[in-house]
Design a protein around this motif. Sequence first.
Motif, short mmCIF file in Angstrom:
data_model
loop_
_atom_site.label_atom_id
_atom_site.label_comp_id
_atom_site.label_asym_id
_atom_site.label_seq_id
_atom_site.Cartn_x
_atom_site.Cartn_y
_atom_site.Cartn_z
N ASP A 304 0.79 -1.22 -0.02
CA ASP A 304 0.12 0.01 -0.02
C ASP A 304 0.72 1.06 0.07
O ASP A 304 0.20 2.08 -0.43
CB ASP A 304 -0.82 -0.12 1.32
CG ASP A 304 -0.16 -0.13 2.62
OD1 ASP A 304 0.52 -1.13 2.66
OD2 ASP A 304 -0.31 0.62 3.48
N VAL A 305 2.15 1.26 0.41
CA VAL A 305 2.93 2.54 0.43
C VAL A 305 3.86 2.48 -0.77
O VAL A 305 4.54 3.55 -0.89
CB VAL A 305 3.88 2.38 1.73
CG1 VAL A 305 2.90 2.33 2.88
CG2 VAL A 305 4.84 1.09 1.64
N LEU A 306 3.77 1.71 -1.62
CA LEU A 306 4.79 1.62 -2.86
C LEU A 306 4.17 2.89 -3.88
O LEU A 306 3.11 2.98 -3.90
CB LEU A 306 4.82 0.25 -3.49
CG LEU A 306 5.48 -0.83 -2.88
CD1 LEU A 306 5.40 -2.11 -3.57
CD2 LEU A 306 6.99 -0.42 -2.30
N ASP A 307 5.10 3.36 -4.62
CA ASP A 307 4.81 4.43 -5.55
C ASP A 307 4.00 3.70 -6.62
O ASP A 307 4.40 2.63 -7.18
CB ASP A 307 6.03 4.98 -6.16
CG ASP A 307 5.70 6.32 -7.08
OD1 ASP A 307 5.49 6.26 -8.00
OD2 ASP A 307 6.12 7.30 -6.28
N PRO A 308 2.92 4.50 -7.26
CA PRO A 308 2.16 3.78 -8.26
C PRO A 308 2.91 3.73 -9.54
O PRO A 308 2.61 2.83 -10.34
CB PRO A 308 1.11 4.85 -8.24
CG PRO A 308 0.87 5.63 -7.07
CD PRO A 308 2.36 5.68 -6.67
N ALA A 309 4.02 4.56 -9.83
CA ALA A 309 4.73 4.46 -10.93
C ALA A 309 5.51 2.76 -11.00
O ALA A 309 6.01 2.58 -12.12
CB ALA A 309 5.69 5.41 -11.16
N LEU A 310 5.68 2.37 -9.91
CA LEU A 310 6.39 1.06 -9.66
C LEU A 310 5.65 -0.10 -10.04
O LEU A 310 6.01 -1.05 -10.45
CB LEU A 310 7.04 1.11 -8.33
CG LEU A 310 8.26 0.14 -7.94
CD1 LEU A 310 9.37 0.65 -8.70
CD2 LEU A 310 8.66 -0.04 -6.79
N LEU A 311 4.36 0.14 -9.95
CA LEU A 311 3.47 -1.04 -10.10
C LEU A 311 2.73 -1.05 -11.22
O LEU A 311 2.10 -1.83 -11.50
CB LEU A 311 2.37 -0.77 -9.02
CG LEU A 311 2.99 -0.71 -7.43
CD1 LEU A 311 1.57 -0.90 -6.52
CD2 LEU A 311 3.63 -2.17 -7.25
N ARG A 312 3.04 0.05 -12.17
CA ARG A 312 2.29 -0.22 -13.55
C ARG A 312 2.84 -1.17 -14.38
O ARG A 312 4.05 -1.83 -14.31
CB ARG A 312 2.59 1.28 -14.19
CG ARG A 312 3.76 1.62 -14.80
CD ARG A 312 3.82 2.62 -15.80
NE ARG A 312 5.21 2.95 -16.32
CZ ARG A 312 5.84 2.44 -17.31
NH1 ARG A 312 5.18 1.22 -17.80
NH2 ARG A 312 6.97 2.86 -17.77
N PRO A 313 2.24 -1.43 -15.33
CA PRO A 313 2.46 -2.54 -16.51
C PRO A 313 3.75 -1.84 -17.15
O PRO A 313 4.11 -0.74 -17.29
CB PRO A 313 1.38 -2.65 -17.48
CG PRO A 313 0.15 -2.36 -16.59
CD PRO A 313 0.79 -1.14 -15.76
N GLY A 314 4.75 -2.88 -17.28
CA GLY A 314 6.22 -2.63 -18.19
C GLY A 314 7.16 -2.62 -17.07
O GLY A 314 8.22 -2.56 -17.26
#
Length: 649
Positions: A304-314
């Motif tokens: 829940d604390v991770l950056d959204p850019a880290l979890l995006r596809p790719g």
Amino acid sequence: MNMRNILVWAILLVLLLALFNMLQGPVQQSSSGTEINFSNFMERVESGEVDAVTIEGRRITGQSNTGQNFTVQIPEDARVTEQLRQNDVSITAREPQEEGINLLSILLSWFPMLLLIGVWIFFMRQMQGGGKGAMGFGKSKAKLLTEKTGRVTFDDVAGVDEAKEELQEVVEFLKDPSKFQRLGGKIPKGALLVGPPGTGKTLIARAVAGEAGVPFFTISGSDFVEMFVGVGASRVRDMFEQAKKNAPCIIFIDEIDAVGRSRGAGLGGGNDEREQTLNQLLVEMDGFEANEGIILIAATNRPDVLDPALLRPGRFDRQVVVPNPDVTGRERILKVHMREVPLASDVDPKTIARGTPGFSGADLANLVNEAALMAARRNKRVVTMAEFEDAKDKVMMGPERRSMVMTQKEKELTAYHESGHAIVALNVPSADPVHKATIIPRGRALGMVMQLPEGDKMSMTHQEMTSRLAIMMGGRVAEELKFGKENVTSGAASDIKQATRLARAMVTQWGFSEEIGPIDYGDDQGEVFLGQQLVQSSSISAETAAKIEKEVKALVEGGLAHARQILTDKKEDWVTLSEGLLEYETLSGDEIKELLKGIKPYRDAEVPDKNDGGESGGGAVPVVDEDEDSARGTAQGPQGPLEPKPGGA
């Protein structure tokens, strides 16, 4: 002899040579004679005091008639030779010796500077965690594991079949990339392993590398963050450079939340070290430059604390959930850990798995280890089921406090309190079977009643919740009925706390109140900022809060009334069980049923307590009650199904 010892001896040798040179200097000067000036020398020659001299370049040494040695420096244009010959002085000529480079003097002159450089390198290595040299703190700290020994495969991982299936595709790609590339498929660049601590996330990552037979780089998220801005980003670049040289390979980052937290959430602005490191990691995972053959696997229990850019596809294309295992998974995990343990014939992993709901893989490994240690202390050659039972009780509830001195009054009060819980649990509409009741102190509890679920539960019904409220309040009611209201103790503090939490969750989260309705008034646990959480908590009006408190009180008092009715109707059973606990201290579920039928439990003379569960499964499970030691003030909360979490997990 290592380099440190060699360096120490070299420094001692240099110091001894310097000391020797200092002592030898004055002796050599005295042997060459007294230094005199040129005029004095010529006067001695003319007066006949000098018989023989030795000329070395512009330096003359000799001895006077009186036996005194002397040395003199002559001018460049002086014609000394003719004057010496005129005065019958014997002349010996020698080639002047060129002064060589004095290595010792050079070392002595440079020694302070070298010492300062050495001290600077030492402190730089300490600040950078032992980097590779003074200028190597920007290098990656990732360790390369080639798995030559101790290779881990999917056979060593049990209880997480879904996670293994998700990662099996990664293994197949590393073995045969062309199989996917022929159809234009692209393998996910990253896989994020999400799950509670101890579920085997690191073990699964090692198993992927072991199955594929490729190099495996491992590093912790905290290894990127340093005191100097830019060091972490440099280490990310160097890590991927090393991975490219060993491609195809796997990079495993443990606890990635240390470096991958959402940007802008801290006080350091956009230029602090952690955010620079995260930016570089994002670029390396999916930037202009392709990193073919490099698969990044990361693990965290805080997605829940991770950056959204880290979890995006790719980047992290897949999030693989690694949950706590179910009963089948626990049985398989136990069998894996029992491979190296000599077991008795009565050990049943399925029974142990049934009695350990909510246990992670690490908990089960600890359980097997505790059982083996306990068998060794008892001088046994094999580990029996009794050791697993005792180890399970120790892991879940703490060791027995048999040295604790309890008065007869305290034992009687504890026995009636615990038997109140047990009798209510046996007579409510919906409850798990009673597995064990004991008045032996464990940890911070003076006594407890345990229930064994027949299977893993993903949710609870309204009837099960109200039954549990009655079970929790059974101890308080038992004290009141036996000893009177004025003699009720604080031993039910933990029961009241858990009953209040369960009732509040029923009203504010699960919609079990007609007055409040199906509205979620619980605190949002997903918010990162405390300020937002406080706003949400204060958004409930005073009128609604009063209604919530009224409904919570009604549920808890309803459980209290239900428990009072059961203990009043079953008073004879309650008294019988209380007396049995006073006599035997610990009773299993089957023994409780037999005792209520008038059959006394059998006790072997050599075994003071019969703790096997019989047909009920013999596994200790979530604590239903902990009779609070009043001297401590607070009680250890129960685990497992009693925890008022969404779904009743």
